[in-house]
Design a protein around this motif. Structure first.
Motif, PDB file in Angstrom:
ATOM      1  N   ARG A  10      -6.079   9.085   2.439  1.00 27.56           N
ATOM      2  CA  ARG A  10      -5.364   9.591   1.446  1.00 27.56           C
ATOM      3  C   ARG A  10      -4.931  10.975   1.995  1.00 27.56           C
ATOM      4  NH1 ARG A  10      -8.135   8.598  -2.608  1.00 27.56           N
ATOM      5  NH2 ARG A  10      -9.183  10.912  -2.793  1.00 27.56           N
ATOM      6  N   ALA A  53      -4.579   2.676  -5.124  1.00 27.52           N
ATOM      7  CA  ALA A  53      -5.788   1.832  -5.130  1.00 27.52           C
ATOM      8  C   ALA A  53      -5.953   1.704  -3.660  1.00 27.52           C
ATOM      9  CB  ALA A  53      -5.436   0.312  -5.700  1.00 27.52           C
ATOM     10  N   THR A 113     -10.212   2.540  10.061  1.00 25.63           N
ATOM     11  CA  THR A 113      -9.053   2.956   9.161  1.00 25.63           C
ATOM     12  C   THR A 113      -7.730   2.998   9.725  1.00 25.63           C
ATOM     13  OG1 THR A 113     -10.286   3.925   7.344  1.00 25.63           O
ATOM     14  CG2 THR A 113      -8.197   4.019   6.923  1.00 25.63           C
ATOM     15  N   GLY A 140     -18.233   5.522   9.974  1.00 25.23           N
ATOM     16  CA  GLY A 140     -17.539   5.167   8.744  1.00 25.23           C
ATOM     17  C   GLY A 140     -16.723   3.913   8.898  1.00 25.23           C
ATOM     18  N   ASN A 184       0.893  -1.352  -0.030  1.00 29.20           N
ATOM     19  CA  ASN A 184      -0.066   0.017  -0.155  1.00 29.20           C
ATOM     20  C   ASN A 184       0.790   1.246  -0.149  1.00 29.20           C
ATOM     21  OD1 ASN A 184      -2.395  -1.341   0.118  1.00 29.20           O
ATOM     22  ND2 ASN A 184      -2.489  -1.381   2.251  1.00 29.20           N
ATOM     23  N   THR A 188      -5.987   3.563  -1.352  1.00 28.80           N
ATOM     24  CA  THR A 188      -6.826   4.745  -0.563  1.00 28.80           C
ATOM     25  C   THR A 188      -7.837   5.256  -1.630  1.00 28.80           C
ATOM     26  OG1 THR A 188      -5.211   6.406  -1.250  1.00 28.80           O
ATOM     27  CG2 THR A 188      -5.127   5.436   0.778  1.00 28.80           C
ATOM     28  N   GLN A 189      -8.228   4.391  -2.583  1.00 21.37           N
ATOM     29  CA  GLN A 189      -9.317   4.921  -3.812  1.00 21.37           C
ATOM     30  C   GLN A 189     -10.722   4.932  -2.875  1.00 21.37           C
ATOM     31  OE1 GLN A 189      -9.876   2.150  -6.688  1.00 21.37           O
ATOM     32  NE2 GLN A 189     -11.273   3.202  -7.871  1.00 21.37           N
ATOM     33  N   ASP A 190     -11.102   4.283  -1.922  1.00 28.06           N
ATOM     34  CA  ASP A 190     -12.264   4.373  -1.168  1.00 28.06           C
ATOM     35  C   ASP A 190     -11.997   4.926   0.119  1.00 28.06           C
ATOM     36  OD1 ASP A 190     -13.704   3.378  -3.375  1.00 28.06           O
ATOM     37  OD2 ASP A 190     -13.147   1.110  -2.858  1.00 28.06           O
ATOM     38  N   ALA A 191     -11.030   5.454   0.224  1.00 29.31           N
ATOM     39  CA  ALA A 191     -10.621   6.167   1.576  1.00 29.31           C
ATOM     40  C   ALA A 191      -9.929   7.617   1.457  1.00 29.31           C
ATOM     41  CB  ALA A 191      -9.767   5.191   2.358  1.00 29.31           C
ATOM     42  N   PRO A 192     -10.992   8.630   1.033  1.00 29.73           N
ATOM     43  CA  PRO A 192     -10.219   9.953   0.827  1.00 29.73           C
ATOM     44  C   PRO A 192      -9.693  10.476   1.964  1.00 29.73           C
ATOM     45  CG  PRO A 192     -12.694  10.001   0.733  1.00 29.73           C
ATOM     46  CD  PRO A 192     -12.113   8.436   0.803  1.00 29.73           C
TER      47      PRO A 192
END
Length: 463
Positions: A135, A126, A295, A292, A121, A128-132
């Motif tokens: 990111r 990829a 993470t 949410g 990672n 963090t694509q669904d974890a802005p």
């Protein structure tokens, strides 16, 4: 916290072949496995496969980040040392005579899986694509000063994380009333079991999210009750699993925080075993009992070793003044052929470096000629006070040669009350004067593991 036992395997040759490759990505050659940690890996096909996957993930991380190759190489060196210590801490007494138990193998597999995820990672869109928010936080961490070794403090100073203000409260309900609104019956019931403990109350006025926690037990474990203001009452909030932990061993500490303006529960964990690792784990609050996903990002730092210097002998005729030596055997005189007790610092630094790189290899140095093995075993049996020194910390014992004479060395994670002692290693040396009736002397040196700059940060699976 239960002490972890580092197993000693000897007589074995010290192997440091894993440091020879500039990329540290070569597959382990099980036909040449003199090192006890490598033999353990080779004896378990699942672990050997995971080790191969770490090598592949590391090579891929290097390919994605050629400008950061030096940092990644240093981090891999550090991790290999952590891997060997992790193997040595697994339950059991003999790496060579029996396979790992199912539980021990699963523990080691999980250790590997976290490393694989970390490497895959690093700078991987990829991940963090669904974890802005992850990111954004990683980008913020990368922009911090190289000297920012306390990530929470650095993020707070940069305005990226805003931690809720705290109030100590003997009456949590009254404190919540003054900050938000009167607690409803359900919140009173949530708080009731902890009324005999002092409370700390935190509140984020802009979000209407608050929490009260107590610290209990020998591990200083946080117990949280979360709440929010709804209309004219303050009511419980349920559902978050990311908050708090036990702080006694410099472990997990929970906070309520705004991360890039998003209300969240945040837990900061400084790994008590590997002082160069910090995890930030959070869960964004979406209102009510809605949260949410959990993470976690892992920050891995370099480290240096620094002696907490003490001069035990200030002149050839002076006495060794270690408080431990006085406690064990009265003031111990420095022998004529070893009066420069400052050399203990050199011994301690060398042992600490080897311990962090390959603790099992350090223990394996007790191999060698049979006569020396016998002398080492005798020293281990006869050294005064040895069993009381770091009695709950399970030291690693190794030979020390001083002026051509064999002495006994020991090293342990420095403990206070059987808990890790704040990023330090304790190294002790026992030896005899060799004059007529045997007289022992003992000195010890504390080596601090000082965190240096950030080497890499990445998303890993939540705890």
């Amino acid at each position: 916290m239960e002490s972890r036992k580092l197993r000693i395997c000897w007589p074995l040759a010290l192997a440091a072949a894993f440091l020879a490759s500039p990329a540290f990505a070569a597959r382990i050659d099980c036909s040449r496995a003199p090192d006890p940690a490598i033999r353990t890996i080779c004896a378990h096909p699942n672990i050997l496969s995971l080790d191969d996957r770490v090598s592949s993930a590391y090579s891929a991380a290097l390919a994605r980040n050629p400008s950061r190759a030096d940092d990644l190489r240093q981090d891999e060196i550090n991790w290999l040392g952590e891997r060997n210590r992790e193997i040595g801490w697994l339950p059991g007494d003999d790496l060579d005579s029996a396979p790992l138990s199912g539980t021990a193998e699963a523990t080691l597999a999980h250790f590997y899986q976290l490393r694989i995820a970390f490497l895959r990672n690093i700078d991987n869109p990829a991940a963090t694509q669904d974890a802005p928010l992850a990111r954004a936080l990683l980008e913020s961490v990368a922009a911090l000063s190289p000297g920012a070794t306390d990530p929470l403090e650095a993020l707070r100073s940069a305005g990226i994380v805003v931690v809720a203000d705290e109030r100590n409260a003997s009456d949590a309900e009254h404190t919540i009333d003054t900050l938000a609104a009167p607690p409803d019956a359900a919140l009173h019931a949530e708080l009731a079991p902890f009324r005999s403990y002092p409370y700390t109350v935190e509140y984020l006025p802009s979000a209407g999210l608050g929490g009260a926690f107590t610290v209990q037990g020998t591990g200083d474990c946080q117990s949280w009750v979360l709440f929010e203001k709804r209309a004219d009452a303050t009511v419980p909030v349920r559902g978050s699993g990311s908050l708090g932990g036990c702080t006694r061993d410099q472990g997990a500490t929970g906070y309520l925080a705004l991360i890039r303006g998003h209300p969240a529960v945040l837990t900061v964990t400084d790994d008590p075993a590997f002082r160069n690792v910090t995890d930030l784990q959070w869960q964004e609050w979406l209102g009510g009992d809605k949260w949410g996903p959990e993470t976690r990002i892992r920050l891995r730092y370099g480290y240096s070793l620094e002696p907490d210097r003490q001069m035990y002998c200030k002149s050839p005729s002076a006495q060794c003044t270690s408080s431990m030596s006085a406690a064990l055997n009265g003031p111990a005189h420095c022998p004529d052929d070893f009066h420069q007790c400052a050399l203990i610092t050199t011994v301690a630094l060398g042992a600490a470096k080897q311990y962090l790189r390959n603790a099992l290899g350090l223990a394996a140095r007790s191999g060698g000629p049979a006569s020396e093995q016998a002398r080492f075993t005798a020293l281990l049996r006869l050294a005064p006070g040895r069993k009381d020194w770091a009695s709950c910390a399970n030291p690693v014992w190794f030979p020390v040669h001083l002026g051509g004479k064999l002495a006994l060395g020991g090293i342990t994670e420095s403990h206070l009350g059987c808990h890790p002692g704040g990023g330090a290693l304790d190294v002790g040396v026992w030896a005899t004067t060799g004059r007529g009736a045997r007289q022992w002397w003992f000195v010890d040196e504390t080596i601090k593991v000082a965190r240096q700059r950030l080497l890499a940060a990445s998303v890993v699976p939540p705890a």
